[in-house]
Design an enzyme around this catalytic site. Structure first.
Site, PDB file in Angstrom:
ATOM      1  N   LYS A  27      39.541  45.783  53.571  1.00 14.17           N
ATOM      2  CA  LYS A  27      38.703  44.924  54.218  1.00 14.17           C
ATOM      3  C   LYS A  27      39.437  43.516  53.925  1.00 14.17           C
ATOM      4  O   LYS A  27      39.309  43.290  54.970  1.00 14.17           O
ATOM      5  CB  LYS A  27      37.334  44.972  53.696  1.00 14.17           C
ATOM      6  CG  LYS A  27      36.185  46.163  53.457  1.00 14.17           C
ATOM      7  CD  LYS A  27      34.777  46.322  53.430  1.00 14.17           C
ATOM      8  CE  LYS A  27      34.954  45.189  52.102  1.00 14.17           C
ATOM      9  NZ  LYS A  27      34.323  46.942  51.313  1.00 14.17           N
ATOM     10  N   ARG A  78      46.484  48.841  43.321  1.00 17.59           N
ATOM     11  CA  ARG A  78      46.174  47.349  44.030  1.00 17.59           C
ATOM     12  C   ARG A  78      46.386  46.817  43.271  1.00 17.59           C
ATOM     13  O   ARG A  78      46.600  46.565  42.167  1.00 17.59           O
ATOM     14  CB  ARG A  78      44.769  47.212  44.634  1.00 17.59           C
ATOM     15  CG  ARG A  78      45.017  46.309  45.062  1.00 17.59           C
ATOM     16  CD  ARG A  78      43.614  46.738  46.110  1.00 17.59           C
ATOM     17  NE  ARG A  78      42.637  45.600  45.793  1.00 17.59           N
ATOM     18  CZ  ARG A  78      40.465  45.805  45.707  1.00 17.59           C
ATOM     19  NH1 ARG A  78      41.203  45.923  47.477  1.00 17.59           N
ATOM     20  NH2 ARG A  78      40.139  45.477  45.190  1.00 17.59           N
ATOM     21  N   ARG A  95      43.479  43.399  39.614  1.00 13.32           N
ATOM     22  CA  ARG A  95      42.180  43.375  39.249  1.00 13.32           C
ATOM     23  C   ARG A  95      41.896  43.277  38.100  1.00 13.32           C
ATOM     24  O   ARG A  95      41.776  44.753  37.924  1.00 13.32           O
ATOM     25  CB  ARG A  95      41.311  43.207  40.234  1.00 13.32           C
ATOM     26  CG  ARG A  95      41.740  42.462  41.565  1.00 13.32           C
ATOM     27  CD  ARG A  95      40.654  41.984  42.907  1.00 13.32           C
ATOM     28  NE  ARG A  95      39.229  43.368  42.251  1.00 13.32           N
ATOM     29  CZ  ARG A  95      38.570  43.202  43.278  1.00 13.32           C
ATOM     30  NH1 ARG A  95      38.951  43.017  44.608  1.00 13.32           N
ATOM     31  NH2 ARG A  95      37.595  43.656  43.171  1.00 13.32           N
TER      32      ARG A  95
HETATM   33  P1  AMP Z   1      35.062  42.752  46.405  1.00  7.09           P
HETATM   34  O1  AMP Z   1      36.285  42.333  46.147  1.00  7.09           O
HETATM   35  O2  AMP Z   1      34.023  42.734  47.782  1.00  7.09           O
HETATM   36  O3  AMP Z   1      35.104  44.440  46.510  1.00  7.09           O
HETATM   37  O4  AMP Z   1      33.985  42.405  45.271  1.00  7.09           O
HETATM   38  C1  AMP Z   1      33.936  42.522  43.326  1.00  7.09           C
HETATM   39  C2  AMP Z   1      33.012  42.553  43.245  1.00  7.09           C
HETATM   40  O5  AMP Z   1      32.434  41.487  43.262  1.00  7.09           O
HETATM   41  C3  AMP Z   1      31.798  43.769  43.296  1.00  7.09           C
HETATM   42  O6  AMP Z   1      32.125  45.600  42.825  1.00  7.09           O
HETATM   43  C4  AMP Z   1      30.590  42.607  42.824  1.00  7.09           C
HETATM   44  O7  AMP Z   1      30.786  43.468  41.639  1.00  7.09           O
HETATM   45  C5  AMP Z   1      30.497  41.897  43.228  1.00  7.09           C
HETATM   46  N1  AMP Z   1      30.474  41.154  44.582  1.00  7.09           N
HETATM   47  C6  AMP Z   1      30.773  40.962  45.863  1.00  7.09           C
HETATM   48  N2  AMP Z   1      30.139  40.956  46.631  1.00  7.09           N
HETATM   49  C7  AMP Z   1      28.740  41.591  46.727  1.00  7.09           C
HETATM   50  C8  AMP Z   1      28.184  41.644  47.273  1.00  7.09           C
HETATM   51  N3  AMP Z   1      27.864  41.319  48.712  1.00  7.09           N
HETATM   52  N4  AMP Z   1      26.952  41.805  46.161  1.00  7.09           N
HETATM   53  C9  AMP Z   1      26.642  41.564  45.448  1.00  7.09           C
HETATM   54  N5  AMP Z   1      28.061  42.273  44.250  1.00  7.09           N
HETATM   55  C10 AMP Z   1      28.992  41.271  44.822  1.00  7.09           C
END
Ligand code: AMP
Length: 214
Positions: A13, A128, A161
């Site tokens: 994404k 990653r 990360r």
């Molecule tokens: P991502 O980079 O999108 O994988 O997000 C990393 C982390 O941020 C996720 O594992 C969640 O802990 C938090 N997070 C990101 N987007 C959301 C969302 N829409 N709702 C809840 N937690 C989120």
């Protein structure tokens, strides 16, 4: 153009959102990036979000919905649209997004659902690396930087990360299966869903998305 990029963690994404944001001149809104910035800035919201992120859990809806609302009402989004990456991840968030779009009187154009098999996701995420400086993404298995630890695009240092560790990754994939997948039904009933096979080369996925959006 107003697009959601939907899919499990590691589906690509973020990579596709950066490309679409550039191609269509629309802001890229990643809730994950917003939370990571808040953690870096040591804000109260960042401290709260970190507790969930470190475990691979979702940050509570009330916090997440509020930061997205505050971002979507800014002028660049109301005039140009946006590509949402990582939001919505629950039915409550999807419903809240509908209300926000009603508020600014701008409907969604498409929800691109990128599908990838769970074992491939785990391999992708564990390899990653992200550029500290420009956010470019690399992968030791699929898209290695020319020099380890250095960004091909800007020469910035790469980092892994905290939540891209195997145990946390497995939990993030489980959370997707248990909570986020339900959002697919929500959007398929709105006739907005465009499924895309994410297990292809980055350029091929981009091409398929661009074709679908045409
Ligand atoms: P991502 O980079 O999108 O994988 O997000 C990393 C982390 O941020 C996720 O594992 C969640 O802990 C938090 N997070 C990101 N987007 C959301 C969302 N829409 N709702 C809840 N937690 C989120």
């Amino acid at each position: 153009m107003r697009i959601i990029l939907f899919g499990p963690p590691g589906a690509g994404k973020g990579t596709q959102a950066l490309i679409l944001s550039e191609k269509y001149g629309i802001p890229h809104i990643s809730t994950g990036d917003m939370f990571r910035q808040a953690v870096k800035d040591h804000t109260a919201m960042g401290l709260e979000a970190r507790e969930y992120m470190d475990k691979g859990e979702l940050v509570p809806d009330v916090v997440t919905i509020s930061i997205v609302h505050d971002r979507l009402i800014l002028e660049d989004c109301t005039t140009k649209g946006f590509v949402l990456d990582g939001f919505p991840r629950t039915i409550e968030q999807a419903k809240a997004l509908d209300r926000m779009l009603d508020e600014i009187n701008e409907p969604l154009d498409a929800v691109i659902q990128i599908d990838v098999d769970a074992e491939i996701l785990i391999r992708r995420l564990s390899g990653r690396w992200t550029c500290t400086n420009c956010g470019a993404l690399f992968n030791t298995h699929y898209n290695r930087s020319k020099q380890d630890g250095v960004c091909d695009q800007c020469g910035g240092p790469l980092f892994q990360r905290d939540d891209d560790k195997e145990e946390t990754i497995r939990n993030r994939v489980n959370v997707y299966e248990q909570r986020t997948k339900a959002v697919i039904d929500f959007y398929s009933s709105h006739q907005l869903l465009i499924p895309i096979d994410g297990d292809q080369k980055i350029e091929k996925v981009t091409e398929t998305i661009a074709e679908a959006l045409r």
